[in-house]
Design a protein around this motif. Structure first.
Motif, PDB file in Angstrom:
ATOM      1  N   ILE C  40      97.026  17.004  27.378  1.00  0.00           N
ATOM      2  CA  ILE C  40      95.692  16.317  28.684  1.00  0.00           C
ATOM      3  C   ILE C  40      95.180  15.010  28.713  1.00  0.00           C
ATOM      4  N   GLY C  41      95.397  14.910  30.187  1.00  0.00           N
ATOM      5  CA  GLY C  41      95.284  13.850  30.972  1.00  0.00           C
ATOM      6  C   GLY C  41      94.928  13.549  32.276  1.00  0.00           C
ATOM      7  N   PRO C  42      94.502  12.735  32.550  1.00  0.00           N
ATOM      8  CA  PRO C  42      94.291  12.204  33.963  1.00  0.00           C
ATOM      9  C   PRO C  42      95.389  13.257  35.078  1.00  0.00           C
ATOM     10  N   ASN C  43      95.669  13.355  35.847  1.00  0.00           N
ATOM     11  CA  ASN C  43      96.366  13.451  36.883  1.00  0.00           C
ATOM     12  C   ASN C  43      98.036  12.101  36.878  1.00  0.00           C
ATOM     13  N   THR C  48     103.503  16.302  32.554  1.00  0.00           N
ATOM     14  CA  THR C  48     104.775  16.767  32.595  1.00  0.00           C
ATOM     15  C   THR C  48     105.865  16.118  32.841  1.00  0.00           C
ATOM     16  N   CYS C  49     105.922  14.758  32.324  1.00  0.00           N
ATOM     17  CA  CYS C  49     107.072  14.006  32.166  1.00  0.00           C
ATOM     18  C   CYS C  49     107.440  14.906  29.885  1.00  0.00           C
ATOM     19  N   VAL C 232      96.448  13.637  24.198  1.00  0.00           N
ATOM     20  CA  VAL C 232      95.636  12.366  25.489  1.00  0.00           C
ATOM     21  C   VAL C 232      96.387  11.441  25.618  1.00  0.00           C
ATOM     22  N   LEU C 233      96.779  11.990  26.936  1.00  0.00           N
ATOM     23  CA  LEU C 233      97.329  10.461  27.464  1.00  0.00           C
ATOM     24  C   LEU C 233      97.068  10.221  28.709  1.00  0.00           C
ATOM     25  N   ASP C 234      96.734   8.797  29.036  1.00  0.00           N
ATOM     26  CA  ASP C 234      96.800   8.214  29.843  1.00  0.00           C
ATOM     27  C   ASP C 234      97.182   6.598  30.316  1.00  0.00           C
ATOM     28  N   TYR C 257      88.939   9.528  30.997  1.00  0.00           N
ATOM     29  CA  TYR C 257      88.362  10.061  31.942  1.00  0.00           C
ATOM     30  C   TYR C 257      87.600   9.926  33.484  1.00  0.00           C
ATOM     31  N   LEU C 258      86.252   9.158  32.520  1.00  0.00           N
ATOM     32  CA  LEU C 258      85.801   8.963  33.635  1.00  0.00           C
ATOM     33  C   LEU C 258      85.220   7.168  34.141  1.00  0.00           C
TER      34      LEU C 258
END
Lengths: 293, 349, 263
Positions: C40-43, C48-49, C232-234, C257-258
């Protein structure tokens, strides 16, 4: 040394003609994403219209040039309106095929109207060569250099600074999005075909003067394709440089290989292009797109 | 595909069959018998037209596989047709090889040249690929026109009629059967290629090359295969047409001719085998109809006959544009609609 | 069910950049045999990479990817697929001109070895290719049955509605008979009911067909419910990894996220 320089100058001058033809091609691609295989037909038509106005009607040559440009502009608008308007939003491949249809149609029209024998435009420039940088060049080539310089300066500025120029770039990128921000895609299509037809007519008048006006002038559209691809499909400066490289390569090919291999200059650009594309698949100035999935 | 009433598929074999019902078998047999009888009631001129049309269909099946199925746009198809025609003519007249060996060899030769051109498709896509096929068109024709000692240059060369045992297939009637059988085989082969694994891989590449690769399809291999098959069909079609005419000249294989091949499959419908038949026959009928009309006109307006070629260009160009605009799926799609209607007649809905 | 030590798919120190943009920075992660791992992670975080690198569609500048101990970093995409890694895509990438059934059969590509000659002769009612076609047809009918898409079997994919298309794409990935299934946002753009269906399919697949699944998903409810572990990726970096409950409370994740203020 001076022989090589002379070949180079002539090559560049011929290349200037190619770059004018290539410019019309890039204009349509840049604005509408259409790969226009009928570009040469527009050139051929322009040359015949000039012939018609100056010889058949008998107008003074400079008047007929200006009128030719006006008519060519109108023809561009008309072709877009009749044949391409309905195809907005269709796949690029389908539109490409439409331009193939156009190519066949226009060749037929020209043959019906003017027959198979070639015509000549009035000799408005002296046949006496002039001296550029120590090379003897026909005045028409000098003129084409000037015409190319003017056209390219105008279009580079046009795409960068005018609102329709920017609208054209936006349209090429994504027609739907462009439409949603208030750009009239129809107008962009119309304008780009009109302008491309106009530049093609300029090319047609110059080529028609150098050679003669015949139905096979439409092959010029294919002849400049190596220049267009070499420069990168969507680059205006690329068209200039690609055209000049094409002219020089072709001229040197004819000068040094032509005695053994007759007509080799017609295929050399393609051979070089093929090799080059395998190394730089998107041309020298083209954009490499990162594919997403 | 919808089946007629009271016909049900009970096995996968039945579901996969091309010729499914008894009526279809009867129709197929009737069509073949009719085809075999054609020489009995047509004149030599008409028969020549039919032979040419059939050999064009064989070549057009090739561009359909390459462009219509695999999505690799070729604007140099007629050059590959030329490679086939010249190879076969050379093999028979110079090397004295038998026609029956020369024609398949010509197909392979054209396929190999196609393979060479196809190498560029590994790195190039879409519009950029047009350039490589266009280059092929110009370079191949340059070689043919300028290699005068072998090809006879723009004067052309002769392509002798085939012999089998002591029989010479010199008459149009006898040659008709050769081309007819070749067409049957070519259609059978093409249909089987496109409906099995190889064909699915081609369509996958056409529709979404990236996904195709991720699904395990070897892009390079299949693109090259498509080029080979497409050009081999072109070569065989070209060779058959060459021996039918007896003489070949480079001006039958111009860029405009290549555009005609594209036009056939657009008019017939991209990505269908039946479409090839519809497209070629439609255009051939148009061309010959126009020729007859103009020749009858020339009794009133002398010189009307010379209008044929340019007028045909205008009409053909226009027809391509009209199909793209109003029926992009071509005549094959119309045929489907007609069949669906007729199957339920008189109780549609 | 999850074996701690056995990494089915191992990513080591991946770096991926496009020009000056760093898409992945030193990302390492293990996908263990028998688990559902969610990324998961923000756009734009690079989720996808990661899948694209595993598929061989992007080539990482540094780092290696191992599948069952074998280095697959430089392998061609189709070979990677052949090893048993299948995937679905964020924006459905089906073969739009083929029917649903043929899309699935295209997924069986690897199981057909008849080749060109086989294809040519395939219409004769004998021969290997013909048997193969029938065999593979049987295999995909099983998947069609499983995904409940019998009714649209013969429809051309271009005409199938969005939710079903997602299912067809899943079917095509399953047709490959994969050992690892990568799913890129299988529930994007779906309504609640369709999401529930899809979650059920994923769990069924996990039970019956593919025991190792990598999932990219934005719906946190689904992610927390069905995954064994979450990564989690960011901005291209891995910022957290662990069981759903652990990740949920991680301050870095909440910050990503926030925004800063919430942390």
């Amino acid at each position: 040394m001076s022989v090589i320089l002379e070949h180079l100058v002539i090559g560049i001058a011929v290349g200037a003609v190619y770059s004018i033809v290539a410019l019309g091609f890039v204009l349509i691609y840049k604005a509408t994403g259409v790969f226009n295989l009928a570009q040469g037909s527009l050139l051929c038509l322009g040359a015949y219209i000039c012939y018609f106005l100056s010889i058949t009607v008998g107008l003074p040559f400079y008047v007929s040039i200006i009128l030719t440009l006006v008519v060519a502009f109108a023809i561009g608008l008309l072709i877009e309106f009749v044949f391409l308007r309905r195809m907005i939003g269709q796949s690029h491949l389908a539109i490409l095929m439409i331009t193939i249809g156009l190519y066949l149609m226009l060749r037929g029209v020209v043959l019906i109207a003017w027959g198979v024998y070639s015509k000549s435009l009035p000799s408005y420039l002296s046949a006496e060569p002039i001296n550029i940088l120590g090379a003897n060049v026909l005045p028409i080539f000098a003129l084409s250099l000037v015409a190319a310089a003017i056209l390219f300066a105008v279009f580079i500025l046009f795409f960068r600074y005018t609102s329709i120029g920017v609208a054209m770039r936006a349209t090429q990128d994504n027609q739907q999005v462009a439409q949603s921000v208030g750009i009239s895609v129809k107008r962009v299509f119309g304008m780009s075909w009109a302008i491309a037809s106009l530049t093609a007519a300029v090319g047609g008048i110059i080529v028609g003067t150098i050679l003669s006006v015949g139905y096979s002038l439409d092959d010029f559209g294919f002849k400049v394709l190596p220049a267009v691809i070499l420069g990168g499909l969507e680059s205006v400066p690329g068209a200039l440089i690609g055209g000049i490289i094409l002219g020089v390569v072709e001229h040197f090919g004819a000068a040094y290989l032509g005695s053994w291999l007759i007509g080799i200059e017609d295929v050399i650009p393609y051979v070089i292009l093929l090799v080059l594309l395998l190394i730089v698949p998107y041309g020298i100035f083209g954009l490499k797109r990162i594919e997403r999935i | 595909m919808h089946l007629p009433c009271r016909t049900f598929n009970e096995t996968y074999e039945q579901d996969m069959a091309i010729v499914r019902t008894r009526l279809q078998w009867i129709l197929l047999a009737a069509a073949i018998v009719f085809g075999l009888c054609i020489p009995l009631f047509t004149g030599t001129y008409m028969l020549t037209v039919i032979i040419t049309t059939m050999s064009i269909i064989i070549a057009a099946l090739g561009i359909q596989i390459l462009t219509g199925y695999c999505g690799q746009l070729s604007v140099g198809h007629s050059a590959f047709v030329a490679v086939g025609a010249y190879s076969s003519a050379l093999l028979v007249s110079q090397s004295g090889l038998s026609f029956w060996i020369a024609v398949p060899v010509a197909g392979i030769a054209a396929g190999l040249v196609g393979l060479l051109v196809g190498l560029t498709s590994i790195r190039l896509k879409g519009f950029y690929l047009i350039i490589s096929t266009l280059a092929a068109q110009f370079i191949i024709m340059y070689v043919i026109i300028h290699w005068t000692s072998v090809t006879g240059g723009s004067f052309g060369m002769s392509a002798p009629a085939p012999k089998l045992g002591g029989i010479e297939f010199a008459t149009t009637q006898s040659y008709f059967y050769i081309v007819f059988i070749a067409l049957l085989i070519a259609t059978y082969v093409a249909k089987n290629i496109v409906r099995t694994n190889v064909g699915r891989a081609f369509i996958a590449i056409r529709d979404n090359d990236l996904a195709a690769e991720v699904m395990g399809i070897h892009l390079t291999a299949y693109k090259l295969l498509a080029f080979f098959i497409g050009c081999a069909f072109a070569g065989i079609g070209g060779a058959l047409a060459a021996h039918a005419r007896g003489v070949i000249t480079p001006d039958s294989y111009t860029l405009v001719q290549s555009f005609w091949y594209l036009g056939y499959i657009i008019i017939g419908g991209l990505g269908t085998i039946t479409g090839v038949f519809f497209g070629v026959i439609f255009v051939s009928a148009l061309n010959n109809g126009l020729a007859m009309f103009l020749s009858s006109l020339s009794t009133i307006f002398p010189g009307a006959g010379s209008l044929l070629a340019p007028l045909m260009l205008v009409i053909f160009g226009l027809v391509i544009i009209l199909f793209l605009t109003f029926e992009p799926r071509g005549l094959a799609h119309r045929w489907q609609i007609f069949k669906a209607y007729y199957r339920l007649w008189p109780f549609s809905y | 069910m999850v074996s701690e030590d056995k990494a089915k798919l191992k990513l080591e120190h991946l770096h991926l950049s496009f020009g000056g943009v760093h898409a992945l920075i030193d990302v390492s992660l293990d996908v263990r045999e028998g688990e559902i791992l969610s990324i998961i992670g923000p756009n734009g975080a690079g989720k996808t990479c990661i899948l694209n690198c595993i598929n061989g569609f992007y080539r990482p500048q540094q780092g290696n990817i191992y599948f069952e101990g074998r280095d697959i970093t430089r392998l061609q995409s189709h070979k990677i697929a052949g090893l048993g890694i299948a995937r679905t895509f964020q924006n459905i990438e089906l073969f739009t001109g083929l029917s649903v059934q043929d899309n699935l059969l295209a997924g069986r590509h690897f199981y057909m070895t008849g080749g060109l000659v086989g294809s040519i002769l395939g219409g004769v009612y004998l021969g290997r290719t013909h048997r193969e076609e029938v065999e593979q047809r049987r295999a995909i009918e099983d998947i069609i049955d499983f995904l409940e898409i019998e009714a649209i079997r013969k429809q051309v994919v271009g005409t199938v509605p969005y939710g079903l298309r997602k299912r067809v794409e899943l079917g095509r990935a399953l047709a490959l008979g994969p050992r690892v299934l990568l799913m890129d946002e299988p529930m994007a753009g779906m309504n609640l009911e369709e999401k529930e269906d899809m979650a059920r399919f994923i769990l069924d697949i996990y039970e019956e067909r593919v025991n190792t699944i990598v999932l990219i998903e934005h719906d946190m409810g689904v992610v927390m419910d069905i995954s064994d572990r979450v990564v989690v990726l960011d901005f291209g970096r891995k910022i957290a990894e662990g069981k759903p409950s652990e990740v949920k409370g991680n301050p870095d994740v909440i910050k990503a996220y926030l925004g800063k203020a919430a942390a």
